[in-house]
Design an enzyme around this catalytic site. Structure first.
Site, PDB file in Angstrom:
ATOM      1  N   ASP B  36     -20.076  24.856 -13.889  1.00  0.00           N
ATOM      2  CA  ASP B  36     -21.052  24.774 -14.811  1.00  0.00           C
ATOM      3  C   ASP B  36     -22.409  25.609 -14.609  1.00  0.00           C
ATOM      4  OD1 ASP B  36     -22.779  23.530 -12.816  1.00  0.00           O
ATOM      5  OD2 ASP B  36     -22.153  21.447 -13.426  1.00  0.00           O
ATOM      6  N   SER B  37     -23.083  25.330 -15.595  1.00  0.00           N
ATOM      7  CA  SER B  37     -24.330  26.234 -15.467  1.00  0.00           C
ATOM      8  C   SER B  37     -25.233  26.180 -14.175  1.00  0.00           C
ATOM      9  CB  SER B  37     -25.301  26.145 -16.659  1.00  0.00           C
ATOM     10  OG  SER B  37     -25.674  24.915 -16.779  1.00  0.00           O
TER      11      SER B  37
END
Lengths: 261, 77
Positions: B36-37
């Site tokens: 994920d980010s």
């Protein structure tokens, strides 16, 4: 206690754990939780404060941009200033209070430390960064500048060239670079930040309270004129359509790295 | 495969539990590792420290594959 924000006091050391999902975004709930924490903190029986995050992603991703966006679109143009000003005044009061606590304050940073989260970290006296930490002021990308007091506090601690580099490029820097810039005092392995911060805090419990508070007051003046100036710049920029448009893109984006400048 | 690319793949695979042998230079780093980010931010710090480089974020615009990322790292070494 407020959901996601908890604190304990033991042996003169207070530990404030920020754990609001996904990454301690600072909106109205986090603001209220911090206000409540500060109202309940008994500085007479506390010598040190450790601020850390239990969120997996990092210390804090900064202002709650989704809440900010929905707040802006819910009000007609020209009627946004009172709500913005109220939030900014309250967050500045929280940051100023944290900044000037008569205690040694230690921030533990891992992962994301962006925008308002970076501004929160900058109120701490000493920063311990895990190797995963990353510091960034991406505000210019949104058509604003940092509005929680970050610029004067960063300027107080590091060279103007570093401030310009971070603000004008919007790039993020790692813990090693932050330590070389003088922003971070210790870099530790992932997962070791809290233990290192506790050791710093325990040092403070050995010191005379008056001597500690006097030294801090003497060495860490609060840059009030610059803080007021930053607030005015922020309020002007935040009411332009550019912010709403940038926030709309952010909210609607499915980019894995929406923070890239 | 260049030295940087191999090291990059080994490090990323070890950190995110992927099979290094199955990763190709043209693979999308983020999709292949399933990160994920927030993990993407951590990965950048790890790579900078591992390769002793600084990679300004704006140089990562459009960088998606292991090969592109290794080339970006090499330009800074």
């Amino acid at each position: 206690m407020t959901a996601g924000v908890e604190w304990t006091v033991e042996g003169g050391v207070c530990e404030l754990a920020l754990g609001r999902a996904p990454c301690n975004e600072i909106g109205s709930e986090m603001l209220a939780a911090l206000e409540r924490f500060l109202a309940e903190l008994d500085v007479s029986s506390t010598r040190a404060l450790v601020v850390h995050s239990t969120a997996r992603g990092g210390f804090s991703a900064g202002a709650d941009l989704r809440e900010l966006y929905h707040g802006l679109v819910a009000r007609p143009e020209g009627e946004q200033e009172p709500a913005l000003r109220d939030f900014i005044d309250r967050i500045h009061a929280v940051m100023d209070t944290l900044d000037t606590l008569p205690l040694t304050t230690v921030g533990v940073v891992h992962g994301v430390c962006f925008g308002g989260g970076f501004e929160l970290a900058l109120t701490c006296d000493v920063l311990v960064a895990e190797k995963t930490a990353r510091f960034c002021f991406p505000e210019l990308r949104l058509g604003i500048l940092p509005g929680f007091g970050g610029i004067p506090r960063l300027r107080r601690d590091v060279s103007n060239a570093v401030v310009r580099d971070l603000l004008l490029t919007g790039r993020s820097i790692n813990a090693k670079k932050a330590m070389a810039a003088g922003l971070v005092s210790q870099m530790v392995a992932p997962g070791e930040g809290l233990a290192a911060a506790r050791a710093v805090a325990n040092q403070a419990t050995k010191f005379d309270a008056d001597a500690l508070a006097t030294t801090k007051r003497f060495m860490k003046p609060i840059p009030r004129a610059e803080l007021a100036e930053e607030k005015a710049h922020f309020l002007r920029l935040a009411q332009r359509p550019a912010l709403r448009e940038a926030l709309r893109k952010f909210v609607e984006s499915d980019d894995l790295r929406p923070y890239l400048p | 495969m260049s030295g940087s690319l191999e090291r990059l793949i080994q490090l990323a695979a070890k950190r995110h539990g992927a099979d290094a042998a199955a990763l190709r230079p043209e693979d999308d780093v983020f999709e292949k590792l399933g990160i994920d980010s927030f993990q993407a931010v951590e990965l950048m710090s790890e790579l900078e420290l591992e390769f002793d480089v600084e990679i300004p974020d704006y140089e990562l615009q459009g960088v998606r594959t292991f090969g592109q990322l290794a080339a970006t790292i090499d330009k800074r070494r």
